[in-house]
Design a protein around this motif. Structure first.
Motif, PDB file in Angstrom:
ATOM      1  N   TRP A 172       2.550   4.468  -2.493  1.00  0.00           N
ATOM      2  CA  TRP A 172       2.068   3.202  -3.060  1.00  0.00           C
ATOM      3  C   TRP A 172       0.913   3.455  -4.025  1.00  0.00           C
ATOM      4  O   TRP A 172       0.007   4.245  -3.743  1.00  0.00           O
ATOM      5  CB  TRP A 172       1.580   2.257  -1.972  1.00  0.00           C
ATOM      6  N   PRO A 173       0.909   2.753  -5.160  1.00  0.00           N
ATOM      7  CA  PRO A 173      -0.236   2.868  -6.074  1.00  0.00           C
ATOM      8  C   PRO A 173      -1.425   2.080  -5.544  1.00  0.00           C
ATOM      9  O   PRO A 173      -1.306   1.327  -4.565  1.00  0.00           O
ATOM     10  CB  PRO A 173       0.291   2.249  -7.377  1.00  0.00           C
ATOM     11  N   ALA A 174      -2.547   2.242  -6.189  1.00  0.00           N
ATOM     12  CA  ALA A 174      -3.742   1.487  -5.795  1.00  0.00           C
ATOM     13  C   ALA A 174      -3.535   0.000  -6.032  1.00  0.00           C
ATOM     14  O   ALA A 174      -2.833  -0.406  -6.954  1.00  0.00           O
ATOM     15  CB  ALA A 174      -4.950   1.979  -6.585  1.00  0.00           C
ATOM     16  N   GLU A 175      -4.151  -0.816  -5.184  1.00  0.00           N
ATOM     17  CA  GLU A 175      -4.093  -2.258  -5.388  1.00  0.00           C
ATOM     18  C   GLU A 175      -4.884  -2.634  -6.644  1.00  0.00           C
ATOM     19  O   GLU A 175      -5.798  -1.919  -7.052  1.00  0.00           O
ATOM     20  CB  GLU A 175      -4.651  -3.004  -4.185  1.00  0.00           C
ATOM     21  N   ILE A 176      -4.534  -3.734  -7.249  1.00  0.00           N
ATOM     22  CA  ILE A 176      -5.245  -4.222  -8.425  1.00  0.00           C
ATOM     23  C   ILE A 176      -5.603  -5.690  -8.199  1.00  0.00           C
ATOM     24  O   ILE A 176      -5.028  -6.345  -7.324  1.00  0.00           O
ATOM     25  CB  ILE A 176      -4.396  -4.089  -9.714  1.00  0.00           C
ATOM     26  N   GLN A 177      -6.513  -6.191  -8.991  1.00  0.00           N
ATOM     27  CA  GLN A 177      -6.874  -7.600  -8.850  1.00  0.00           C
ATOM     28  C   GLN A 177      -7.282  -8.177 -10.192  1.00  0.00           C
ATOM     29  O   GLN A 177      -7.717  -7.470 -11.096  1.00  0.00           O
ATOM     30  CB  GLN A 177      -7.999  -7.791  -7.842  1.00  0.00           C
ATOM     31  N   ILE A 178      -7.094  -9.473 -10.317  1.00  0.00           N
ATOM     32  CA  ILE A 178      -7.633 -10.238 -11.440  1.00  0.00           C
ATOM     33  C   ILE A 178      -8.385 -11.412 -10.843  1.00  0.00           C
ATOM     34  O   ILE A 178      -8.056 -11.891  -9.754  1.00  0.00           O
ATOM     35  CB  ILE A 178      -6.524 -10.727 -12.408  1.00  0.00           C
ATOM     36  N   GLU A 179      -9.392 -11.865 -11.525  1.00  0.00           N
ATOM     37  CA  GLU A 179     -10.165 -12.992 -11.030  1.00  0.00           C
ATOM     38  C   GLU A 179     -10.860 -13.688 -12.190  1.00  0.00           C
ATOM     39  O   GLU A 179     -10.955 -13.146 -13.301  1.00  0.00           O
ATOM     40  CB  GLU A 179     -11.212 -12.535 -10.004  1.00  0.00           C
ATOM     41  N   GLY A 180     -11.322 -14.884 -11.949  1.00  0.00           N
ATOM     42  CA  GLY A 180     -12.018 -15.622 -12.987  1.00  0.00           C
ATOM     43  C   GLY A 180     -12.296 -17.051 -12.592  1.00  0.00           C
ATOM     44  O   GLY A 180     -12.152 -17.424 -11.414  1.00  0.00           O
ATOM     45  N   CYS A 181     -12.638 -17.865 -13.550  1.00  0.00           N
ATOM     46  CA  CYS A 181     -12.937 -19.282 -13.348  1.00  0.00           C
ATOM     47  C   CYS A 181     -12.132 -20.090 -14.354  1.00  0.00           C
ATOM     48  O   CYS A 181     -12.113 -19.773 -15.549  1.00  0.00           O
ATOM     49  CB  CYS A 181     -14.425 -19.562 -13.539  1.00  0.00           C
TER      50      CYS A 181
END
Length: 230
Positions: free
Chosen positions: A215-224
């Motif tokens: 499995w590759p590393a987890e990724i994330q996106i975030e914002g408002c």
């Protein structure tokens, strides 16, 4: 010269013991005086005053301990809060068997802790007018936010018509999805998201670079997201 030396020797011989006696007597007198003054101090000075004075002396060398205030938790675990009238979101893809995908919108979660995350593409649909979360992208009304994240593999059963539908929502990576790619995406149905927010991210499986073996590393996106887009 020899006569003067003899005289000095005799003087030192007779008077040196006398000087030592004088010094000893002075030392004894000083010790007795100190003991007597200590006795008078103990008798006439209250015990509470002595205790307080000792405590004050001990505190002189102590430096004040400064403790930083515990940072206030923000929605969806953002480091800083969204501006008033904005909604917080964070989308985190899965990473291996132990790190499952998470989708957060205004602290409403799809996560392992909630027991509502599974293998494939996890989708949270938020009705932009009422804030209700729905289940299927197909039934999403206009004015909805769609938050998506992969867990394990989201490509094997993903058909072309589904890819086309997600592409129409604004995805630029859905056709690049591979086996066990980590992918996170946010889209809007019936309105347009601001250009300056993070909308999509992908990380492909590579055995030479994977963090969790297959499995590759987890990724994330975030914002408002502004609350007045409709």
């Amino acid at each position: 010269m020899s006569l003067w030396f003899s005289f000095f020797f005799l003087f030192s011989y007779f008077f040196s013991p006398l000087a030592d006696l004088v010094k000893l007597a002075g030392l004894l007198f000083a010790s007795l005086t100190a003991w007597y003054l200590g006795y008078l101090f103990a008798v006439f000075v209250p015990k509470e005053t002595i205790t307080t004075s000792i405590a004050n002396l001990q505190d002189i060398g102590k430096k004040p301990v400064l403790r930083a205030p515990v940072p206030k938790r923000q929605k969806c675990d953002h480091w800083s809060p969204c501006s008033p009238g904005n909604y917080a979101y964070r989308i985190l893809s899965g990473g291996g068997k132990q790190k499952l995908a998470k989708i957060c919108f205004e602290d409403e979660l799809i996560s392992n802790e909630k027991g509502n995350v599974g293998s494939g593409i996890n989708i949270a649909i938020v009705n932009y007018h009422s804030g209700e979360m729905m289940t299927f992208i197909k039934n999403a009304p206009k004015g909805s936010l769609l938050l998506m994240a992969t867990q394990d593999d989201g490509s094997t059963r993903l058909k072309n018509d589904a890819k086309k539908l997600i592409e129409e929502l604004g995805s630029k990576e859905i056709w690049n999805m591979k086996f066990r790619s980590s992918w996170a995406f946010i889209a809007a149905k019936g309105f347009r998201l601001p250009d300056n927010i993070q909308k999509e991210k992908i990380n492909h499986s590579d055995k030479k670079k994977n963090r969790y073996g297959d499995w590759p590393a987890e990724i994330q996106i975030e914002g408002c997201i502004p609350g007045n887009l409709i």
